[in-house]
Design an enzyme around this catalytic site. Sequence first.
Site, PDB file in Angstrom:
ATOM      1  N   GLY A  93       0.818  -1.206   0.000  1.00 39.95           N
ATOM      2  CA  GLY A  93       0.000   0.000   0.000  1.00 39.95           C
ATOM      3  C   GLY A  93       0.847   1.249   0.000  1.00 39.95           C
ATOM      4  O   GLY A  93       2.056   1.221  -0.249  1.00 39.95           O
ATOM      5  N   LYS A 115       3.108  -5.343   8.880  1.00 33.11           N
ATOM      6  CA  LYS A 115       3.198  -4.205   7.963  1.00 33.11           C
ATOM      7  C   LYS A 115       4.530  -3.492   8.200  1.00 33.11           C
ATOM      8  O   LYS A 115       4.822  -3.059   9.324  1.00 33.11           O
ATOM      9  CB  LYS A 115       2.041  -3.243   8.193  1.00 33.11           C
ATOM     10  CG  LYS A 115       2.024  -2.047   7.257  1.00 33.11           C
ATOM     11  CD  LYS A 115       0.761  -1.248   7.483  1.00 33.11           C
ATOM     12  CE  LYS A 115       0.671  -0.076   6.514  1.00 33.11           C
ATOM     13  NZ  LYS A 115      -0.574   0.698   6.730  1.00 33.11           N
ATOM     14  N   ASP A 208      -9.135   6.485   5.384  1.00 32.41           N
ATOM     15  CA  ASP A 208      -8.937   5.750   4.134  1.00 32.41           C
ATOM     16  C   ASP A 208      -9.908   4.565   4.058  1.00 32.41           C
ATOM     17  O   ASP A 208      -9.518   3.448   3.716  1.00 32.41           O
ATOM     18  CB  ASP A 208      -7.488   5.256   4.026  1.00 32.41           C
ATOM     19  CG  ASP A 208      -7.145   4.799   2.594  1.00 32.41           C
ATOM     20  OD1 ASP A 208      -7.812   5.254   1.646  1.00 32.41           O
ATOM     21  OD2 ASP A 208      -6.224   3.982   2.445  1.00 32.41           O
TER      22      ASP A 208
END
Length: 964
Positions: A93, A115, A208
């Site tokens: 991302g 992540k 988001d």
Amino acid sequence: MPGTRWRRTKTIFHAAIDLPADRRDEFLSGVCNGDASLLSEVRSLLTHHERQGAEHGPPDARSVALAFERAEINARIGSRIGPYELDRLIDAGGMGKVYLAHRVDGQFERSVAIKIIRRGFNNDEMRRRFRNEQRALAALDHPNIARLIDGGITSDDLSYLVMEYVEGRPIDEYCNWRRLSVECRLELFRAVCSAVHYAHQRLVIHRDLKPSNILVTADGIPKLLDFGIAKVMDGQNDGDDAAFTTRINSVPFLTPEYAPPEQLRGEGITTAGDIYSLGVILFELLSGRRPHLRAGRSQMDFAAEICEREPERPSAVCGAAARDRGMQPAALSRRLSGDLDNICLMALRKEPRRRYGSAEQLAEDLRRHLDGRPVIARRDTFGYRAAKFVRRNRLAVLVSTLFLGALVGGLIFAVYTLGEVRRAQDRTLVMNQFLKRMIAEADVNQAGHDLTVLEMLNRAGDRVARDFKEHPDVEAGLHAAIGSAYLSLRLSEAEPHLRAAYEIRRRLYGDRNQDTVDSLHDLAIMHFQKGELDEADRKASAALDAQRSLTGEINESFASKLDDLAVIVRNKGEYQRAEPLYRRALALKRHLFGPSHVETAQTLNNYALLLKLRGDLGRAEHMYREAIDVRRRGGGGEHHALATTLNNLAALLHAKGFDDEAEPLYRESLALQERLLGSEHPSTALTENNLAMLLLSAGRLKEADALFHHSLKAHRERLGERHAQVATLIFNLGSLYQQQARFDEAERLYQQAYEIRRVALGPDHPDVATSLAGLGSLAIDLKRFDEARRFLTDALAIRRQRFPEGHASVAAGIDQLARLNLAIGAVDDAERDAREALALREGHLLAGHPDIGASHVRLGSVLAKRGCMAEARRQVIQGIAILRARVRPGHPALVPALTELGRIAFVEGDMRVARSSLEEALQNGQALYGLQHPDVQEIVAQLEKLPPIDSAVESEPSHRRFAR
């Protein structure tokens, strides 16, 4: 390490591309020095470099960067970050890459998502934003939000987060894959709104929201992911939104298709921005497309359209979606027109202040729409409200409208139905005569005595078969009614009536008849109440199959029988089998009754109990609170079903360590049940037992003792000696006796409960494991260590088989093994078990849970035995701090913790801390158990070992001495 290896790969690659092709192999063989993996990575980069040059001329910087990025990903796969090993790339991302990983340190098995921040953005600002994500996620504990597990810095200086791994589909793909109806899509979306509202209440904006950040699991549970650009509304992010938004062209932090106009314009971000994004998602779920289509336009032109042009209505653009769902476009358009069009467009208004005030308000408007009530997104005119009234009361309006026609048409109808009416009148006359005789006889025979409901039932039951020989259909109906009344009172007299009703109906109508199927289901409930779970399962399953063949699945009768079967299966301990039954029952009831109906609340309560047993406390609490809200708003304030759910929520809060919140709920439930059911009813007695367990854990032993004995007496009188519920109360009373050091009485009760449970539930039921664990714990107290190991090992094996990874019962079983190994001096095994129990509890319980504190104390005891006194003291003090923050002064858990701290301080020579800790432990222990209790005697013995200390030190306040 990945970073070091990556830098080496790049260095070799840049050196090799400057060499002639015929010299590269020799160079690479020498510099890679036998590292086949490194050689393969460099050759892959060189091959890509040459292919790009041959096809397109000299490779541009982007293609080379992509090649390097792929090589870096390959280098990370199989590497370690903390206790986790990276398996594969899941997603890449705006802020970084997400890898699937698994834990490899042997503590426990778990798949996670890790992540790692993108290498090009590893500056101070990006680190700050990553820390914001970590802080935002750490504050969130909601069943529809992915949990944060850990975080830190990699060996090559990149920030990372370890998150719950969610295996599922994006919400739009899931809805299309399952071909969900509009109603089911709305219910799924309302769960997402609940998660967003929860985050907003905790001062977190997502910023988001989009379908790919909302995954739906195979169980149909939506999970909100990726707070990568979340804003924590505490003032620390204020003022940077405009600067941040100006970078959207160079850094893909947000998705413009779902971003609100104010975010694209670089204005301040509020919760209203998330409301807009929810509106886009809702629009897409309903119509199959987004409100604004990019269609190849530049980002600037597309942003201008979002900021300036009003979207079309979902009902006007849903044609393609309708065909994909196998519907006529006109039908879907009609379904979306009106309320749903207006709800979507209100969420999508350009001005933030004109949108819904909260995600909860948006969800509530959808609920009102599903219930057929007026929504705030539509102007409140008389015509609109009248139309809503007609839709909600179709039958009454239809009867009123057709009344005049019925006066004429009724004459024709009467001619054709006169025979059936007369038959019904005959049945009614027979039943009325029966009731009149019963009442008249009561007046004569019971002069001066109020006839109770039970006495009336007994009289009616005695006469049914004799008075209705000529009317077997009426006889069956009365048997069923009387049997059901006995069943609701948990009385064994139900059985002959229910069996008679079933046999008569089966003889009259056969197996494929609604009355016969209902009677078969009643028999299943009767077996369930008797504790005959296998027979209850067989009959309930047969009744459900018969109901499906009669009416299909989309009806109230099927949903109710499905819910009851799930309850039976759950009580058998077959949790994995029960969950899909509950899921289906809840979906059906929401579809049939809406989310705010008491039938839906009943299934929410039942499903939540299963989730609690499986250790999913967050989802369970959410469901319990939703059920309580429905029952309170539905006028159920004086209904025993509300009392049941209050009791269940209290038990869950007790399991989470929030006893101060649990106790008033127990007492409210108990007062309600005593008013409605009486003090001897099994439901009342069960709540007494649960309250007693809370009081026992808090050390209020006299109060607990009285409640245990009354509850056990009531259960024995209603259910008999061999019922599984009676075994539970026997075991709990044994727990009280064990805590009081009445070991012989405790062992007798534990053994009795074990034998009942093993026969009633089978050898591998979780309740059997509980009995084995109790026997094992007691065997440690009695120093029968071989026996203790056998019991505890068998209990843990059942729990590992029946419960998911990290369940509190599994952690408790491992902790007891640590206690056993410590008692016999097997320090290595004790440390292994203590660390595993602590890791499980820290990984799966809420921060600050008392069990985590107890695990720190246990590990400290083990380390003290090993001689690592400094680390032991640190662990015990940490455990005491956790306990003091959650439990009341004088709590039983503090006694062994303070005793252990006193022992450690004594060994270290810190006599002031030793004395203050042991004196506090003695004060608490004596108040709880009395001076003759073995644990209290041990504290006294420890205090007697202490040397005298001077009066100046003695006069210091105890809190100052402990603080040292």
